[in-house]
Scaffold this motif. Sequence first.
Motif, PDB file in Angstrom:
ATOM      1  N   ARG A 128       0.797  -1.231   0.000  1.00  0.00           N
ATOM      2  CA  ARG A 128       0.000   0.000   0.000  1.00  0.00           C
ATOM      3  C   ARG A 128       0.828   1.281   0.000  1.00  0.00           C
ATOM      4  O   ARG A 128       0.480   2.281  -0.603  1.00  0.00           O
ATOM      5  N   GLY A 129       1.908   1.292   0.770  1.00  0.00           N
ATOM      6  CA  GLY A 129       2.800   2.444   0.729  1.00  0.00           C
ATOM      7  C   GLY A 129       2.385   3.645   1.553  1.00  0.00           C
ATOM      8  O   GLY A 129       2.845   4.765   1.307  1.00  0.00           O
ATOM      9  N   SER A 130       1.545   3.442   2.583  1.00  0.00           N
ATOM     10  CA  SER A 130       1.117   4.635   3.350  1.00  0.00           C
ATOM     11  C   SER A 130       2.255   5.183   4.212  1.00  0.00           C
ATOM     12  O   SER A 130       2.353   6.400   4.405  1.00  0.00           O
ATOM     13  N   ASN A 131       3.124   4.331   4.721  1.00  0.00           N
ATOM     14  CA  ASN A 131       4.272   4.845   5.489  1.00  0.00           C
ATOM     15  C   ASN A 131       5.250   5.580   4.582  1.00  0.00           C
ATOM     16  O   ASN A 131       5.824   6.596   4.970  1.00  0.00           O
TER      17      ASN A 131
ATOM     18  N   GLU B 131       1.846   4.879  13.411  1.00  0.00           N
ATOM     19  CA  GLU B 131       3.022   4.515  12.605  1.00  0.00           C
ATOM     20  C   GLU B 131       3.486   5.699  11.780  1.00  0.00           C
ATOM     21  O   GLU B 131       4.685   5.980  11.681  1.00  0.00           O
TER      22      GLU B 131
ATOM     23  N   ILE C 149       9.546  -0.370  10.103  1.00  0.00           N
ATOM     24  CA  ILE C 149       8.443  -0.095  11.031  1.00  0.00           C
ATOM     25  C   ILE C 149       7.582  -1.337  11.154  1.00  0.00           C
ATOM     26  O   ILE C 149       7.286  -1.998  10.156  1.00  0.00           O
TER      27      ILE C 149
END
Length: 200
Positions: free
Chosen positions: A11-14, A174, A108
């Motif tokens: 997803r790549g949200s971080n 996060e 993470i």
Amino acid sequence: MTRLGILISGRGSNMMALSDAIRDARIRNAEIVIVISDQSAAPGLEKARSCGLKTVIIERRGLVREEHEQLLLNTLRQFDVDLVCLAGYMRLLSPCFTDAYRRRILNIHPSLLPAFPGLDAQRQALEHGVKWSGCTVHFVDDTLDGGPIVAQSVVSVRDDDTVETLSARILEQEHQLYVEAVDLVVRGEYEVVGRRVLGV
Ligand code: GRF
């Protein structure tokens, strides 16, 4: 300027949280020079491209782990990466990779390590019945989610939590924690003493 390489699988949200923080100068003196995905269908790739980040897909298919990691290392070196940030990268790294970037790889993880390493950390926490969970940013070595801890953030577990609701609350933390931890490492205001990461 610290040159960041981000490894994703999904997803790549971080990754986006780091990119936004750099754009807003919440992380200074750093730039994301390359985003690498081992999954060609990772939704994070499109997000990265849409905010102007360079992306590369390096799939594992047909390769043994060392060959795949060698390709990753070649790309990281080609882009002169100083600090590698794993952001939902779903593969274990072998010593050949972790030694090449010793103390220069961050990850993470969605639990308070050393509790609940590995996959499905939020489900593990719920099933264990803990009242508090959270997330951890740590340096990566060749153990599973086992390197020195840089930062942690605590989230309470509610009676009516499901894996989804708990994961969503942890994910919010996060995004903040990863930004703080990367900022700390980029500023270099820490030292690693044994397993302890201490502020200086
Ligand atoms: C996050 O929960 C992270 O802690 C774990 O994988 C998930 C990745 O999410 N390692 P995203 O791809 O950053 O949205």
